[in-house]
Write a protein that holds these residues in place. Structure first.
Motif, PDB file in Angstrom:
ATOM      1  N   UNK A 311      46.107  68.575  65.996  1.00 29.56           N
ATOM      2  CA  UNK A 311      45.321  67.342  66.006  1.00 29.56           C
ATOM      3  C   UNK A 311      45.928  66.291  65.077  1.00 29.56           C
ATOM      4  N   UNK A 312      46.316  66.692  63.869  1.00 27.87           N
ATOM      5  CA  UNK A 312      46.904  65.733  62.927  1.00 27.87           C
ATOM      6  C   UNK A 312      48.162  65.091  63.465  1.00 27.87           C
ATOM      7  N   UNK A 313      48.962  65.862  64.217  1.00 23.59           N
ATOM      8  CA  UNK A 313      50.188  65.306  64.804  1.00 23.59           C
ATOM      9  C   UNK A 313      49.865  64.275  65.881  1.00 23.59           C
ATOM     10  N   UNK A 314      48.797  64.526  66.644  1.00 13.90           N
ATOM     11  CA  UNK A 314      48.432  63.574  67.693  1.00 13.90           C
ATOM     12  C   UNK A 314      48.000  62.241  67.100  1.00 13.90           C
ATOM     13  N   UNK A 315      47.359  62.261  65.939  1.00 13.15           N
ATOM     14  CA  UNK A 315      46.987  60.996  65.291  1.00 13.15           C
ATOM     15  C   UNK A 315      48.220  60.222  64.825  1.00 13.15           C
ATOM     16  N   UNK A 316      49.351  60.919  64.726  1.00 10.72           N
ATOM     17  CA  UNK A 316      50.592  60.244  64.340  1.00 10.72           C
ATOM     18  C   UNK A 316      51.392  59.741  65.535  1.00 10.72           C
ATOM     19  N   UNK A 317      51.247  60.411  66.716  1.00 14.42           N
ATOM     20  CA  UNK A 317      52.179  60.083  67.797  1.00 14.42           C
ATOM     21  C   UNK A 317      51.549  59.760  69.143  1.00 14.42           C
ATOM     22  N   UNK A 318      50.254  60.015  69.336  1.00  9.98           N
ATOM     23  CA  UNK A 318      49.619  59.683  70.615  1.00  9.98           C
ATOM     24  C   UNK A 318      49.225  58.208  70.584  1.00  9.98           C
ATOM     25  N   UNK A 319      49.809  57.407  71.486  1.00 11.20           N
ATOM     26  CA  UNK A 319      49.605  55.951  71.434  1.00 11.20           C
ATOM     27  C   UNK A 319      48.139  55.573  71.630  1.00 11.20           C
ATOM     28  N   UNK A 320      47.369  56.403  72.321  1.00 17.73           N
ATOM     29  CA  UNK A 320      45.956  56.106  72.528  1.00 17.73           C
ATOM     30  C   UNK A 320      45.127  56.197  71.262  1.00 17.73           C
ATOM     31  N   UNK A 321      45.709  56.811  70.211  1.00 22.16           N
ATOM     32  CA  UNK A 321      45.009  56.960  68.936  1.00 22.16           C
ATOM     33  C   UNK A 321      45.540  55.980  67.876  1.00 22.16           C
ATOM     34  N   UNK A 322      46.361  55.015  68.311  1.00 28.27           N
ATOM     35  CA  UNK A 322      47.022  54.115  67.373  1.00 28.27           C
ATOM     36  C   UNK A 322      46.479  52.685  67.415  1.00 28.27           C
ATOM     37  N   UNK A 323      45.416  52.441  68.186  1.00 30.82           N
ATOM     38  CA  UNK A 323      44.942  51.071  68.405  1.00 30.82           C
ATOM     39  C   UNK A 323      43.769  50.785  67.469  1.00 30.82           C
ATOM     40  N   UNK A 324      44.062  50.119  66.362  1.00 34.95           N
ATOM     41  CA  UNK A 324      43.038  49.894  65.339  1.00 34.95           C
ATOM     42  C   UNK A 324      41.999  48.864  65.775  1.00 34.95           C
ATOM     43  N   UNK A 325      42.431  47.857  66.504  1.00 33.55           N
ATOM     44  CA  UNK A 325      41.516  46.796  66.914  1.00 33.55           C
ATOM     45  C   UNK A 325      40.651  47.257  68.088  1.00 33.55           C
ATOM     46  N   UNK A 326      39.332  47.169  67.920  1.00 37.74           N
ATOM     47  CA  UNK A 326      38.422  47.682  68.956  1.00 37.74           C
ATOM     48  C   UNK A 326      38.566  46.941  70.280  1.00 37.74           C
TER      49      UNK A 326
END
Length: 376
Positions: A311-326
């Motif tokens: 899970x921690x790796x996905x927060x680093x590399x999955x683009x769907x988890x990288x979008x800070x702006x709602x």
């Protein structure tokens, strides 16, 4: 007389990354929509009707002594093409038994882990559709999660392991494929679990899959802990097994995130999806191993043929988890939706018990690739 290869033999080649050449003789539009893929798979398409007067169109592109696997929709045309190629001096041609129809139904079991307390966890990889299902085995019991409709495969596997399926669990009401969860429970005398928020209008009895209610498998310490995680559907519920494995259903994948619109509710559910991915899952341990219900790309298969990621790796590399702006997230999700799965509404109705199509019709309803993901 042509030689044949089974879907199981071809699946092992895909998983083992063996170099394989496939000649797909379906119509080009069918081929473009959905094909056999793998890291070491080379696929060429030449429609069957182009070969009726001879195999010239492919003969000039291929060596007569190289191995070739011919594939069609149901296994008939490929056999004829393989025989025609044999008559033209090709010496190493196979046809795929049952064609893409059989390929769509093949499940390849992969052992993921030995669990604390003596249990085991298996992943069933449906290479032809990108579906992933799971079986927990502990003591003399088993639990199956997100079963496909080919329930005999799980039943045979459980029999080989000497266990009885006590629980059949769907993480949500599926819309891309026909669930075998309820049928599996009926066949084995087990309990069928479904999130109650996805069960409105169903025609059958079920046990609600609820946050905070453990499902124990066997007499060991293996426990399945549901956590409510809406966004793909209103009721989507993830499972934590043994405090080590996070079964995310269709909410989070290795290279993408779940789509929230299979009931036509993309705008309504995108907020729930974001909340699950950016808040609920964020509170969980980074060391949990994510086990999704689908995959989209062959490169998501690991060396042992399974699909998983920390899970921690996905927060680093999955683009769907990288979008800070709602607002950007909302735009990404609603503007990058793939086509709806074939007959998804009829599949939903079938999974609700409101339709009961014949087996052949069920096969036709499922034909095509996985379309549950949003790619950023």
């Amino acid at each position: 007389m042509s030689q044949s290869i089974t879907t199981g033999q071809l699946a092992r080649r895909v998983v083992n990354r063996e170099k394989t050449l496939i000649l797909d003789v379906r119509n080009t539009d069918e081929f473009d929509d959905w094909k056999i893929e793998g890291d070491s798979i080379e696929v060429m398409n030449e429609p069957y009707f182009n070969l009726l007067d001879g195999v010239g169109p492919v003969a000039e592109k291929l060596n007569k002594d190289q191995e070739i696997i011919v594939v069609c929709a149901k296994g008939n045309s490929s056999k004829m093409v393989a025989e025609l190629m044999g008559e033209e001096g090709f010496t190493n041609v196979y046809d795929l038994e049952g064609g893409m129809k059989a390929w769509s139904e093949h499940l390849e079991p992969v052992k993921l882990a030995d669990l604390d307390g003596g249990g085991s966890l298996y992943q069933f990889v449906r290479l032809g559709k990108g579906c992933l299902s799971y079986m927990i085995v502990s003591e003399n019991e088993a639990s199956v999660i997100d079963a496909n409709r080919m329930t005999d495969i799980y039943e045979k596997f459980a029999e080989e392991k000497g266990v009885t399926v006590k629980h059949s669990i769907d993480t949500h009401l599926h819309a891309d494929h026909i669930s075998g969860g309820r049928q599996l429970a009926d066949n084995t005398g087990g309990t069928y679990h479904l999130p109650s928020k996805d069960a409105e209008g169903v025609t059958f009895n079920y046990a609600p899959l609820e946050e905070g209610s453990n499902i124990t498998v066997g007499s060991t310490t293996v426990k399945v802990q549901p956590i409510y995680s809406p966004g793909h559907t209103m009721g989507s519920t993830s499972l934590i097994i043994d405090d080590q494995y996070l079964l995310t259903g269709d909410i989070l994948f290795v290279k993408s995130i779940g789509r929230p619109d299979l009931a036509g509710k993309a705008e309504d559910w995108v907020g729930d999806l974001r909340d699950t991915l950016y808040n609920r899952y964020k509170k969980l341990s980074d060391d949990l191993v994510v086990l999704p219900a689908h995959y989209s790309f062959v490169e998501e298969l690991t060396d042992d043929g399974s699909v998983k990621a920390r899970l921690g790796d996905l927060y680093q590399r999955n683009s769907g988890l990288q979008v800070d702006d709602e607002n950007e997230f909302r735009k990404m999700v609603t503007e990058n939706l793939p086509p709806q799965p074939n007959e998804y509404e009829n599949i939903r109705q079938t999974n609700m018990g409101k339709m009961n199509p014949e087996d052949e019709k069920q096969r036709e309803m499922e034909i095509g690739p996985n379309r549950c993901a949003v790619h950023g």
